[in-house]
Design an enzyme around this catalytic site. Structure first.
Site, PDB file in Angstrom:
ATOM      1  N   SER B 136       0.844  -1.200   0.000  1.00 46.50           N
ATOM      2  CA  SER B 136       0.000   0.000   0.000  1.00 46.50           C
ATOM      3  C   SER B 136       0.881   1.253   0.000  1.00 46.50           C
ATOM      4  CB  SER B 136      -0.947  -0.061   1.198  1.00 46.50           C
ATOM      5  OG  SER B 136      -1.902   0.958   1.121  1.00 46.50           O
ATOM      6  N   HIS B 178      -4.192  -0.673  -4.260  1.00 46.73           N
ATOM      7  CA  HIS B 178      -5.654  -0.835  -4.074  1.00 46.73           C
ATOM      8  C   HIS B 178      -6.331  -0.488  -5.402  1.00 46.73           C
ATOM      9  CE1 HIS B 178      -5.012  -0.903   0.309  1.00 46.73           C
ATOM     10  NE2 HIS B 178      -4.291   0.194   0.174  1.00 46.73           N
ATOM     11  N   GLU B 205      -5.371  -5.340  -4.522  1.00 48.93           N
ATOM     12  CA  GLU B 205      -5.102  -5.843  -3.168  1.00 48.93           C
ATOM     13  C   GLU B 205      -4.720  -7.327  -3.217  1.00 48.93           C
ATOM     14  OE1 GLU B 205      -8.459  -4.707  -0.740  1.00 48.93           O
ATOM     15  OE2 GLU B 205      -7.963  -2.576  -0.946  1.00 48.93           O
TER      16      GLU B 205
END
Lengths: 276, 276
Positions: B136, B178, B205
Protein backbone atom coordinates in the site's frame (compact mmCIF):
# COMPACT_ATOMS: atom_id res chain seq x y z
CA UNK A 1 25.53 -0.74 -19.01
CA UNK A 2 29.14 -1.64 -18.21
CA UNK A 3 31.42 1.25 -17.27
CA UNK A 4 33.78 2.76 -19.86
CA UNK A 5 36.94 3.10 -17.79
CA UNK A 6 38.98 4.82 -20.50
CA UNK A 7 36.57 7.72 -20.85
CA UNK A 8 37.88 10.92 -19.31
CA UNK A 9 35.87 12.44 -16.50
CA UNK A 10 33.44 14.89 -18.08
CA UNK A 11 31.72 17.79 -16.34
CA UNK A 12 28.04 18.37 -16.96
CA UNK A 13 26.98 21.67 -18.51
CA UNK A 14 25.56 24.72 -16.76
CA UNK A 15 21.91 24.63 -15.73
CA UNK A 16 20.34 28.08 -15.99
CA UNK A 17 16.81 28.62 -14.66
CA UNK A 18 15.48 32.17 -15.12
CA UNK A 19 12.51 33.50 -13.12
CA UNK A 20 10.62 34.81 -16.16
CA UNK A 21 10.28 38.27 -17.77
CA UNK A 22 14.02 38.59 -18.36
CA UNK A 23 15.17 41.86 -19.91
CA UNK A 24 15.60 41.33 -23.65
CA UNK A 25 16.33 44.91 -24.74
CA UNK A 26 17.77 47.44 -22.33
CA UNK A 27 20.15 45.53 -20.05
CA UNK A 28 19.88 41.92 -21.16
CA UNK A 29 22.67 40.71 -18.85
CA UNK A 30 21.13 37.30 -18.26
CA UNK A 31 20.67 36.36 -21.90
CA UNK A 32 24.13 37.78 -22.69
CA UNK A 33 25.72 35.58 -20.06
CA UNK A 34 23.81 32.56 -21.38
CA UNK A 35 25.21 33.27 -24.85
CA UNK A 36 28.69 33.65 -23.38
CA UNK A 37 28.69 30.24 -21.66
CA UNK A 38 27.24 28.74 -24.87
CA UNK A 39 30.21 29.88 -26.93
CA UNK A 40 29.50 33.54 -27.77
CA UNK A 41 30.16 34.20 -31.46
CA UNK A 42 30.65 30.48 -32.00
CA UNK A 43 27.47 29.54 -30.14
CA UNK A 44 24.83 27.39 -31.81
CA UNK A 45 21.83 27.96 -29.55
CA UNK A 46 18.71 25.84 -29.94
CA UNK A 47 15.50 27.45 -28.65
CA UNK A 48 12.64 25.13 -27.70
CA UNK A 49 9.40 27.16 -27.63
CA UNK A 50 7.20 24.14 -26.83
CA UNK A 51 5.82 25.66 -23.59
CA UNK A 52 4.36 28.58 -25.53
CA UNK A 53 1.24 28.49 -27.65
CA UNK A 54 2.16 31.62 -29.55
CA UNK A 55 3.43 30.90 -33.06
CA UNK A 56 6.15 33.55 -32.99
CA UNK A 57 7.85 32.72 -29.66
CA UNK A 58 10.58 30.69 -31.34
CA UNK A 59 11.35 33.22 -34.06
CA UNK A 60 11.27 36.05 -31.51
CA UNK A 61 13.98 34.38 -29.41
CA UNK A 62 15.99 33.55 -32.55
CA UNK A 63 16.06 37.27 -33.29
CA UNK A 64 16.95 38.24 -29.71
CA UNK A 65 19.78 35.74 -29.36
CA UNK A 66 21.29 36.69 -32.71
CA UNK A 67 21.03 40.40 -31.96
CA UNK A 68 22.80 39.85 -28.64
CA UNK A 69 25.74 38.20 -30.37
CA UNK A 70 25.08 34.48 -30.59
CA UNK A 71 26.74 33.03 -33.69
CA UNK A 72 23.75 30.88 -34.58
CA UNK A 73 20.30 30.37 -33.13
CA UNK A 74 17.56 28.05 -34.33
CA UNK A 75 14.12 27.41 -32.85
CA UNK A 76 12.79 23.85 -32.92
CA UNK A 77 9.03 24.26 -32.37
CA UNK A 78 8.12 20.76 -31.12
CA UNK A 79 4.31 20.88 -30.90
CA UNK A 80 3.26 17.21 -30.92
CA UNK A 81 4.91 14.04 -29.66
CA UNK A 82 5.43 12.81 -33.23
CA UNK A 83 7.69 15.83 -33.88
CA UNK A 84 10.37 14.10 -31.78
CA UNK A 85 10.86 11.76 -34.76
CA UNK A 86 11.97 14.57 -37.09
CA UNK A 87 15.54 13.69 -37.96
CA UNK A 88 16.39 17.14 -39.36
CA UNK A 89 15.51 18.79 -36.04
CA UNK A 90 17.27 16.10 -34.04
CA UNK A 91 20.48 16.69 -35.97
CA UNK A 92 20.32 20.40 -35.19
CA UNK A 93 19.71 19.59 -31.53
CA UNK A 94 22.71 17.26 -31.41
CA UNK A 95 24.96 20.05 -32.68
CA UNK A 96 23.78 22.63 -30.13
CA UNK A 97 26.25 24.40 -27.84
CA UNK A 98 23.38 25.77 -25.72
CA UNK A 99 19.70 24.84 -25.30
CA UNK A 100 17.04 27.31 -24.16
CA UNK A 101 13.40 26.64 -23.18
CA UNK A 102 10.98 29.57 -23.44
CA UNK A 103 8.11 30.28 -21.05
CA UNK A 104 4.49 29.16 -21.33
CA UNK A 105 3.13 26.05 -19.64
CA UNK A 106 5.65 23.53 -18.30
CA UNK A 107 3.16 20.69 -18.75
CA UNK A 108 3.30 21.28 -22.49
CA UNK A 109 7.04 20.58 -22.43
CA UNK A 110 6.72 17.45 -20.27
CA UNK A 111 3.58 16.23 -22.04
CA UNK A 112 5.04 16.67 -25.54
CA UNK A 113 8.71 15.82 -24.99
CA UNK A 114 8.65 13.56 -21.89
CA UNK A 115 9.90 10.06 -22.69
CA UNK A 116 11.00 10.99 -26.23
CA UNK A 117 14.50 10.85 -27.66
CA UNK A 118 14.54 14.65 -27.54
CA UNK A 119 14.26 14.68 -23.71
CA UNK A 120 16.86 11.92 -23.49
CA UNK A 121 19.11 13.75 -25.94
CA UNK A 122 18.98 16.99 -23.94
CA UNK A 123 19.86 15.12 -20.72
CA UNK A 124 22.79 13.50 -22.51
CA UNK A 125 23.99 16.79 -24.01
CA UNK A 126 23.86 18.47 -20.60
CA UNK A 127 25.78 15.55 -19.07
CA UNK A 128 28.40 16.04 -21.79
CA UNK A 129 28.86 19.72 -20.95
CA UNK A 130 26.24 21.63 -22.97
CA UNK A 131 24.45 24.44 -21.04
CA UNK A 132 20.67 24.12 -20.73
CA UNK A 133 18.59 27.07 -19.58
CA UNK A 134 15.04 28.28 -19.61
CA UNK A 135 12.75 31.02 -18.43
CA UNK A 136 9.57 30.69 -16.36
CA UNK A 137 7.99 27.38 -17.46
CA UNK A 138 11.31 26.67 -19.16
CA UNK A 139 13.01 26.99 -15.75
CA UNK A 140 10.47 24.84 -13.89
CA UNK A 141 10.95 21.94 -16.31
CA UNK A 142 14.71 21.54 -15.78
CA UNK A 143 14.93 19.33 -12.63
CA UNK A 144 13.64 15.82 -11.95
CA UNK A 145 10.73 17.14 -9.86
CA UNK A 146 8.85 20.16 -11.15
CA UNK A 147 5.99 22.22 -9.78
CA UNK A 148 3.09 21.66 -12.18
CA UNK A 149 0.36 23.67 -10.45
CA UNK A 150 -0.05 25.53 -7.19
CA UNK A 151 -1.78 28.33 -5.33
CA UNK A 152 -0.44 31.69 -4.27
CA UNK A 153 0.52 32.77 -0.77
CA UNK A 154 3.32 32.79 1.72
CA UNK A 155 1.89 30.13 4.03
CA UNK A 156 2.42 26.51 3.02
CA UNK A 157 -0.87 24.61 3.08
CA UNK A 158 -1.54 20.92 2.52
CA UNK A 159 -2.47 20.15 -1.06
CA UNK A 160 -1.67 23.64 -2.41
CA UNK A 161 0.94 22.37 -4.85
CA UNK A 162 1.22 19.57 -7.39
CA UNK A 163 4.51 18.17 -8.52
CA UNK A 164 5.15 16.18 -11.68
CA UNK A 165 8.21 14.68 -13.34
CA UNK A 166 10.33 17.25 -15.15
CA UNK A 167 13.19 16.97 -17.62
CA UNK A 168 15.48 15.41 -15.02
CA UNK A 169 18.75 17.32 -15.45
CA UNK A 170 19.25 17.20 -11.66
CA UNK A 171 17.37 16.17 -8.55
CA UNK A 172 19.31 18.40 -6.19
CA UNK A 173 16.69 21.14 -6.31
CA UNK A 174 13.13 22.12 -7.19
CA UNK A 175 12.61 25.44 -8.98
CA UNK A 176 9.90 28.02 -8.61
CA UNK A 177 9.73 31.15 -10.76
CA UNK A 178 8.04 34.59 -10.74
CA UNK A 179 8.82 34.01 -7.08
CA UNK A 180 8.20 37.34 -5.29
CA UNK A 181 5.94 38.68 -7.96
CA UNK A 182 3.45 35.83 -7.47
CA UNK A 183 4.08 35.23 -3.74
CA UNK A 184 5.12 31.61 -4.07
CA UNK A 185 7.12 30.87 -0.92
CA UNK A 186 4.17 28.91 0.48
CA UNK A 187 3.87 26.55 -2.45
CA UNK A 188 7.62 25.98 -2.64
CA UNK A 189 7.72 25.11 1.08
CA UNK A 190 4.71 22.80 0.62
CA UNK A 191 6.45 21.08 -2.30
CA UNK A 192 9.65 20.54 -0.29
CA UNK A 193 7.75 19.30 2.75
CA UNK A 194 6.53 16.26 0.76
CA UNK A 195 10.06 14.90 0.84
CA UNK A 196 12.74 17.17 2.27
CA UNK A 197 15.59 15.77 0.21
CA UNK A 198 15.93 18.52 -2.37
CA UNK A 199 16.72 22.22 -2.02
CA UNK A 200 14.21 24.83 -3.19
CA UNK A 201 15.28 27.62 -5.53
CA UNK A 202 12.75 30.44 -5.89
CA UNK A 203 13.70 32.88 -8.65
CA UNK A 204 12.29 36.37 -9.12
CA UNK A 205 11.53 37.87 -12.52
CA UNK A 206 14.50 39.16 -14.54
CA UNK A 207 16.74 37.07 -12.28
CA UNK A 208 18.63 33.87 -12.99
CA UNK A 209 20.39 31.13 -11.08
CA UNK A 210 23.46 30.18 -13.12
CA UNK A 211 24.29 26.75 -11.71
CA UNK A 212 27.84 25.77 -12.54
CA UNK A 213 29.02 22.28 -13.48
CA UNK A 214 30.36 21.94 -9.91
CA UNK A 215 26.92 22.78 -8.43
CA UNK A 216 27.34 26.35 -7.26
CA UNK A 217 24.39 28.70 -7.81
CA UNK A 218 25.49 32.15 -9.09
CA UNK A 219 22.78 34.82 -8.98
CA UNK A 220 22.40 37.29 -11.83
CA UNK A 221 19.72 39.93 -12.48
CA UNK A 222 17.70 42.63 -10.77
CA UNK A 223 15.74 40.51 -8.27
CA UNK A 224 16.81 37.81 -5.85
CA UNK A 225 17.08 34.06 -5.65
CA UNK A 226 15.57 32.55 -2.52
CA UNK A 227 17.28 29.33 -1.52
CA UNK A 228 15.16 27.13 0.73
CA UNK A 229 17.42 24.66 2.51
CA UNK A 230 15.48 21.80 4.08
CA UNK A 231 18.47 19.60 4.85
CA UNK A 232 18.09 20.16 8.60
CA UNK A 233 14.29 20.00 8.81
CA UNK A 234 13.22 18.22 11.97
CA UNK A 235 9.50 17.89 11.39
CA UNK A 236 6.84 18.34 8.73
CA UNK A 237 3.14 17.79 9.29
CA UNK A 238 2.46 17.10 5.61
CA UNK A 239 1.08 13.61 6.24
CA UNK A 240 -1.32 14.69 9.00
CA UNK A 241 -2.63 18.02 7.76
CA UNK A 242 -6.06 18.15 6.15
CA UNK A 243 -6.49 19.67 2.67
CA UNK A 244 -5.92 23.41 2.92
CA UNK A 245 -4.61 23.34 6.50
CA UNK A 246 -1.44 25.33 7.18
CA UNK A 247 1.59 23.05 7.38
CA UNK A 248 4.03 22.83 10.26
CA UNK A 249 7.68 22.72 9.15
CA UNK A 250 10.55 23.30 11.58
CA UNK A 251 14.20 24.22 10.98
CA UNK A 252 13.97 25.47 7.41
CA UNK A 253 16.92 27.66 6.46
CA UNK A 254 16.43 30.53 3.97
CA UNK A 255 18.95 32.53 1.98
CA UNK A 256 17.89 35.55 -0.06
CA UNK A 257 20.61 36.25 -2.60
CA UNK A 258 20.84 39.22 -4.98
CA UNK A 259 23.17 39.45 -7.97
CA UNK A 260 26.67 38.25 -7.12
CA UNK A 261 25.44 35.97 -4.32
CA UNK A 262 26.31 32.29 -4.44
CA UNK A 263 25.00 29.08 -2.91
CA UNK A 264 26.98 25.87 -2.90
CA UNK A 265 24.65 22.91 -3.42
CA UNK A 266 27.32 20.47 -2.19
CA UNK A 267 27.77 21.81 1.34
CA UNK A 268 24.70 24.11 1.55
CA UNK A 269 26.78 27.26 2.15
CA UNK A 270 25.60 30.70 1.06
CA UNK A 271 28.01 33.50 0.20
CA UNK A 272 26.88 37.14 -0.10
CA UNK A 273 27.93 39.32 -3.05
CA UNK A 274 31.44 40.70 -2.81
CA UNK A 275 32.77 37.91 -0.59
CA UNK A 276 35.40 35.64 -2.14
CA UNK B 1 32.60 10.62 -8.33
CA UNK B 2 35.15 8.86 -10.54
CA UNK B 3 34.30 5.34 -11.66
CA UNK B 4 35.74 2.29 -9.88
CA UNK B 5 36.71 0.16 -12.84
CA UNK B 6 37.82 -2.85 -10.80
CA UNK B 7 34.46 -3.26 -9.08
CA UNK B 8 32.49 -6.23 -10.40
CA UNK B 9 29.15 -5.48 -11.98
CA UNK B 10 26.54 -5.72 -9.27
CA UNK B 11 22.82 -6.30 -9.81
CA UNK B 12 20.35 -4.27 -7.82
CA UNK B 13 17.95 -6.07 -5.52
CA UNK B 14 14.32 -6.96 -6.18
CA UNK B 15 11.72 -4.21 -5.86
CA UNK B 16 8.44 -5.59 -4.54
CA UNK B 17 5.38 -3.32 -4.44
CA UNK B 18 2.24 -4.96 -3.01
CA UNK B 19 -1.25 -3.53 -3.61
CA UNK B 20 -2.28 -3.61 0.08
CA UNK B 21 -4.32 -6.04 2.19
CA UNK B 22 -1.98 -8.94 1.46
CA UNK B 23 -3.00 -12.27 2.98
CA UNK B 24 -1.04 -12.77 6.20
CA UNK B 25 -2.67 -15.96 7.52
CA UNK B 26 -4.37 -18.38 5.15
CA UNK B 27 -2.38 -18.35 1.92
CA UNK B 28 0.35 -15.79 2.48
CA UNK B 29 2.14 -16.53 -0.80
CA UNK B 30 3.32 -12.96 -1.33
CA UNK B 31 4.97 -12.53 2.05
CA UNK B 32 6.44 -16.05 1.78
CA UNK B 33 8.04 -15.20 -1.54
CA UNK B 34 9.39 -11.97 -0.12
CA UNK B 35 10.99 -13.95 2.70
CA UNK B 36 12.40 -16.42 0.19
CA UNK B 37 14.15 -13.76 -1.92
CA UNK B 38 15.42 -12.19 1.32
CA UNK B 39 17.22 -15.36 2.35
CA UNK B 40 14.54 -17.58 3.95
CA UNK B 41 15.79 -19.04 7.22
CA UNK B 42 18.86 -16.85 6.98
CA UNK B 43 16.86 -13.70 6.24
CA UNK B 44 17.30 -10.61 8.38
CA UNK B 45 14.23 -8.58 7.45
CA UNK B 46 13.89 -4.98 8.59
CA UNK B 47 10.31 -3.69 8.78
CA UNK B 48 9.79 0.07 8.55
CA UNK B 49 6.32 0.90 9.92
CA UNK B 50 6.76 4.67 9.52
CA UNK B 51 3.70 5.06 7.26
CA UNK B 52 1.43 3.73 10.00
CA UNK B 53 0.30 5.64 13.03
CA UNK B 54 -0.64 2.50 14.96
CA UNK B 55 1.90 1.59 17.62
CA UNK B 56 1.74 -2.15 17.00
CA UNK B 57 2.20 -2.24 13.21
CA UNK B 58 5.92 -2.97 13.47
CA UNK B 59 5.61 -5.70 16.10
CA UNK B 60 2.69 -7.24 14.21
CA UNK B 61 4.80 -7.63 11.05
CA UNK B 62 7.74 -8.91 13.13
CA UNK B 63 5.46 -11.72 14.34
CA UNK B 64 4.07 -12.46 10.87
CA UNK B 65 7.47 -12.61 9.15
CA UNK B 66 8.95 -14.83 11.89
CA UNK B 67 5.94 -17.14 11.83
CA UNK B 68 6.25 -17.50 8.07
CA UNK B 69 9.86 -18.64 8.38
CA UNK B 70 12.09 -15.57 8.23
CA UNK B 71 15.24 -16.19 10.29
CA UNK B 72 15.18 -12.75 11.86
CA UNK B 73 12.86 -9.77 11.65
CA UNK B 74 13.18 -6.41 13.37
CA UNK B 75 10.95 -3.35 13.14
CA UNK B 76 12.62 0.07 13.13
CA UNK B 77 9.79 2.48 14.01
CA UNK B 78 11.19 5.76 12.65
CA UNK B 79 8.65 8.36 13.81
CA UNK B 80 10.54 11.66 13.66
CA UNK B 81 13.34 12.93 11.43
CA UNK B 82 15.78 12.90 14.36
CA UNK B 83 15.33 9.10 14.61
CA UNK B 84 17.47 8.78 11.48
CA UNK B 85 20.44 9.64 13.71
CA UNK B 86 20.01 6.53 15.90
CA UNK B 87 23.17 4.52 15.29
CA UNK B 88 21.79 1.31 16.82
CA UNK B 89 18.94 1.26 14.29
CA UNK B 90 21.20 2.25 11.44
CA UNK B 91 23.48 -0.70 12.17
CA UNK B 92 20.53 -3.09 12.06
CA UNK B 93 19.42 -1.53 8.76
CA UNK B 94 22.88 -1.96 7.25
CA UNK B 95 22.80 -5.67 8.06
CA UNK B 96 19.36 -6.27 6.50
CA UNK B 97 18.87 -8.88 3.78
CA UNK B 98 15.38 -7.55 3.04
CA UNK B 99 13.56 -4.28 3.80
CA UNK B 100 9.79 -3.98 4.05
CA UNK B 101 7.62 -0.84 4.33
CA UNK B 102 4.16 -1.25 5.87
CA UNK B 103 1.03 0.59 4.79
CA UNK B 104 -0.36 3.85 6.15
CA UNK B 105 0.34 7.24 4.60
CA UNK B 106 3.20 7.46 2.10
CA UNK B 107 3.76 11.14 2.96
CA UNK B 108 4.77 10.04 6.46
CA UNK B 109 7.58 7.96 4.97
CA UNK B 110 8.78 10.70 2.62
CA UNK B 111 8.28 13.47 5.19
CA UNK B 112 10.13 11.62 7.97
CA UNK B 113 12.83 9.75 6.05
CA UNK B 114 13.28 11.86 2.86
CA UNK B 115 16.78 13.30 2.63
CA UNK B 116 18.08 11.37 5.66
CA UNK B 117 20.88 8.81 5.72
CA UNK B 118 18.21 6.14 6.17
CA UNK B 119 16.66 6.88 2.76
CA UNK B 120 20.14 7.06 1.20
CA UNK B 121 21.14 3.83 2.94
CA UNK B 122 18.10 1.96 1.63
CA UNK B 123 18.81 3.15 -1.94
CA UNK B 124 22.41 1.99 -1.56
CA UNK B 125 21.40 -1.40 -0.12
CA UNK B 126 18.95 -1.97 -2.97
CA UNK B 127 21.64 -1.02 -5.49
CA UNK B 128 23.90 -3.61 -3.83
CA UNK B 129 21.34 -6.39 -4.22
CA UNK B 130 19.07 -6.21 -1.14
CA UNK B 131 15.32 -6.64 -1.87
CA UNK B 132 13.07 -3.74 -0.88
CA UNK B 133 9.30 -4.22 -0.74
CA UNK B 134 6.25 -2.59 0.70
CA UNK B 135 2.50 -2.76 0.84
CA UNK B 136 0.00 0.00 0.00
CA UNK B 137 1.70 3.27 1.08
CA UNK B 138 4.88 1.20 1.37
CA UNK B 139 4.51 0.31 -2.33
CA UNK B 140 3.75 3.86 -3.47
CA UNK B 141 6.93 5.20 -1.85
CA UNK B 142 9.38 2.96 -3.73
CA UNK B 143 9.94 4.84 -7.05
CA UNK B 144 11.33 8.31 -7.75
CA UNK B 145 7.85 9.73 -8.46
CA UNK B 146 5.02 8.71 -6.15
CA UNK B 147 1.32 9.45 -6.09
CA UNK B 148 0.75 11.50 -2.94
CA UNK B 149 -2.97 12.24 -3.27
CA UNK B 150 -5.67 11.71 -5.86
CA UNK B 151 -9.36 11.22 -6.55
CA UNK B 152 -11.22 8.08 -7.48
CA UNK B 153 -12.62 7.18 -10.90
CA UNK B 154 -11.74 5.59 -14.19
CA UNK B 155 -11.61 8.80 -16.21
CA UNK B 156 -8.42 10.84 -16.02
CA UNK B 157 -9.16 14.46 -15.19
CA UNK B 158 -6.82 17.44 -15.01
CA UNK B 159 -5.60 18.08 -11.48
CA UNK B 160 -7.06 14.88 -10.00
CA UNK B 161 -3.68 13.59 -8.85
CA UNK B 162 -0.66 14.99 -7.02
CA UNK B 163 2.78 13.51 -7.35
CA UNK B 164 5.65 13.99 -4.94
CA UNK B 165 9.20 12.67 -4.71
CA UNK B 166 9.38 9.11 -3.39
CA UNK B 167 12.26 6.94 -2.17
CA UNK B 168 13.87 6.85 -5.61
CA UNK B 169 14.73 3.17 -6.10
CA UNK B 170 13.79 3.49 -9.78
CA UNK B 171 12.24 5.98 -12.15
CA UNK B 172 11.07 3.42 -14.69
CA UNK B 173 7.56 3.29 -13.25
CA UNK B 174 4.97 4.95 -11.02
CA UNK B 175 2.97 2.71 -8.69
CA UNK B 176 -0.67 2.83 -7.69
CA UNK B 177 -2.17 0.40 -5.16
CA UNK B 178 -5.65 -0.83 -4.07
CA UNK B 179 -6.04 -0.42 -7.81
CA UNK B 180 -9.37 -2.06 -8.75
CA UNK B 181 -10.80 -1.82 -5.27
CA UNK B 182 -10.53 1.98 -5.29
CA UNK B 183 -11.04 2.53 -9.04
CA UNK B 184 -7.75 4.29 -9.65
CA UNK B 185 -7.10 3.92 -13.38
CA UNK B 186 -8.08 7.55 -13.92
CA UNK B 187 -5.60 8.97 -11.46
CA UNK B 188 -2.77 6.74 -12.70
CA UNK B 189 -3.43 7.86 -16.30
CA UNK B 190 -3.54 11.48 -15.17
CA UNK B 191 -0.23 11.05 -13.34
CA UNK B 192 1.44 9.51 -16.41
CA UNK B 193 0.03 12.16 -18.73
CA UNK B 194 2.09 14.84 -16.92
CA UNK B 195 5.22 13.36 -18.44
CA UNK B 196 4.81 10.11 -20.38
CA UNK B 197 8.31 8.82 -19.70
CA UNK B 198 7.50 6.26 -17.01
CA UNK B 199 5.33 3.15 -17.04
CA UNK B 200 2.35 2.89 -14.68
CA UNK B 201 1.90 -0.17 -12.49
CA UNK B 202 -1.53 -0.45 -10.83
CA UNK B 203 -1.65 -3.24 -8.25
CA UNK B 204 -4.79 -4.80 -6.79
CA UNK B 205 -5.10 -5.84 -3.17
CA UNK B 206 -3.42 -9.11 -2.16
CA UNK B 207 -1.37 -8.85 -5.34
CA UNK B 208 2.28 -8.04 -5.84
CA UNK B 209 4.63 -7.02 -8.63
CA UNK B 210 7.92 -8.78 -7.98
CA UNK B 211 10.33 -6.75 -10.09
CA UNK B 212 13.52 -8.65 -10.73
CA UNK B 213 17.02 -7.16 -10.79
CA UNK B 214 16.83 -7.31 -14.61
CA UNK B 215 13.59 -5.28 -14.65
CA UNK B 216 10.96 -7.91 -15.33
CA UNK B 217 7.67 -7.60 -13.42
CA UNK B 218 6.41 -10.98 -12.11
CA UNK B 219 2.81 -10.96 -10.87
CA UNK B 220 1.87 -12.88 -7.72
CA UNK B 221 -1.41 -12.98 -5.77
CA UNK B 222 -5.16 -13.21 -6.24
CA UNK B 223 -5.79 -9.98 -8.17
CA UNK B 224 -4.11 -8.44 -11.19
CA UNK B 225 -1.41 -5.97 -12.04
CA UNK B 226 -2.41 -3.37 -14.62
CA UNK B 227 0.55 -2.15 -16.63
CA UNK B 228 -0.05 1.21 -18.30
CA UNK B 229 2.47 1.64 -21.12
CA UNK B 230 2.69 5.24 -22.30
CA UNK B 231 5.81 4.81 -24.40
CA UNK B 232 3.85 5.26 -27.65
CA UNK B 233 1.52 8.04 -26.50
CA UNK B 234 0.96 10.52 -29.34
CA UNK B 235 -0.93 13.25 -27.53
CA UNK B 236 -1.97 14.37 -24.06
CA UNK B 237 -4.10 17.41 -23.37
CA UNK B 238 -2.75 17.81 -19.82
CA UNK B 239 -1.42 21.32 -20.45
CA UNK B 240 -4.64 22.64 -21.99
CA UNK B 241 -7.35 21.03 -19.88
CA UNK B 242 -9.03 23.07 -17.14
CA UNK B 243 -9.11 21.78 -13.57
CA UNK B 244 -11.45 18.79 -13.43
CA UNK B 245 -11.84 18.46 -17.21
CA UNK B 246 -11.48 14.97 -18.67
CA UNK B 247 -8.07 14.51 -20.28
CA UNK B 248 -7.40 13.40 -23.82
CA UNK B 249 -4.64 10.77 -24.10
CA UNK B 250 -4.10 8.72 -27.26
CA UNK B 251 -2.23 5.47 -27.87
CA UNK B 252 -1.99 4.20 -24.30
CA UNK B 253 -1.32 0.47 -24.12
CA UNK B 254 -2.75 -1.58 -21.23
CA UNK B 255 -1.86 -5.04 -19.97
CA UNK B 256 -3.91 -6.73 -17.25
CA UNK B 257 -1.79 -9.49 -15.77
CA UNK B 258 -2.87 -12.11 -13.21
CA UNK B 259 -0.51 -14.35 -11.24
CA UNK B 260 2.21 -15.80 -13.43
CA UNK B 261 2.04 -12.93 -15.92
CA UNK B 262 5.16 -10.94 -16.68
CA UNK B 263 6.06 -7.57 -18.10
CA UNK B 264 9.51 -6.66 -19.30
CA UNK B 265 10.29 -3.04 -18.45
CA UNK B 266 13.23 -2.99 -20.89
CA UNK B 267 11.34 -3.73 -24.11
CA UNK B 268 7.74 -3.17 -22.87
CA UNK B 269 6.65 -6.73 -23.68
CA UNK B 270 3.90 -8.49 -21.74
CA UNK B 271 3.78 -12.29 -21.37
CA UNK B 272 0.64 -14.11 -20.16
CA UNK B 273 0.82 -16.81 -17.46
CA UNK B 274 1.99 -20.19 -18.73
CA UNK B 275 3.98 -18.79 -21.67
CA UNK B 276 7.74 -19.26 -21.52
Amino acid sequence: MSPSPTKEHQERGWIVPIGGSEDKLHEPTILRRFIEISGGEDARIVVIPTASQLDDTGSRYEGIFRELGAGHCKALPYAERADANRDDWYEILQAATGIFFTGGNQLRISGILGGTRVAQGIRRLNAMGIPVGGTSAGAAILPEHMIAYGSTGGTPRAGMVSLSPGLGLTNRFVIDQHFRERDRLGRLLAALSYNPFAMGIGIDENTAAFISPDNVVHVEGTGTVTVVDVSAVQHTSVSDAGEGDPLCITNVKLHILPEGGRFDLRNFEATPPGVA
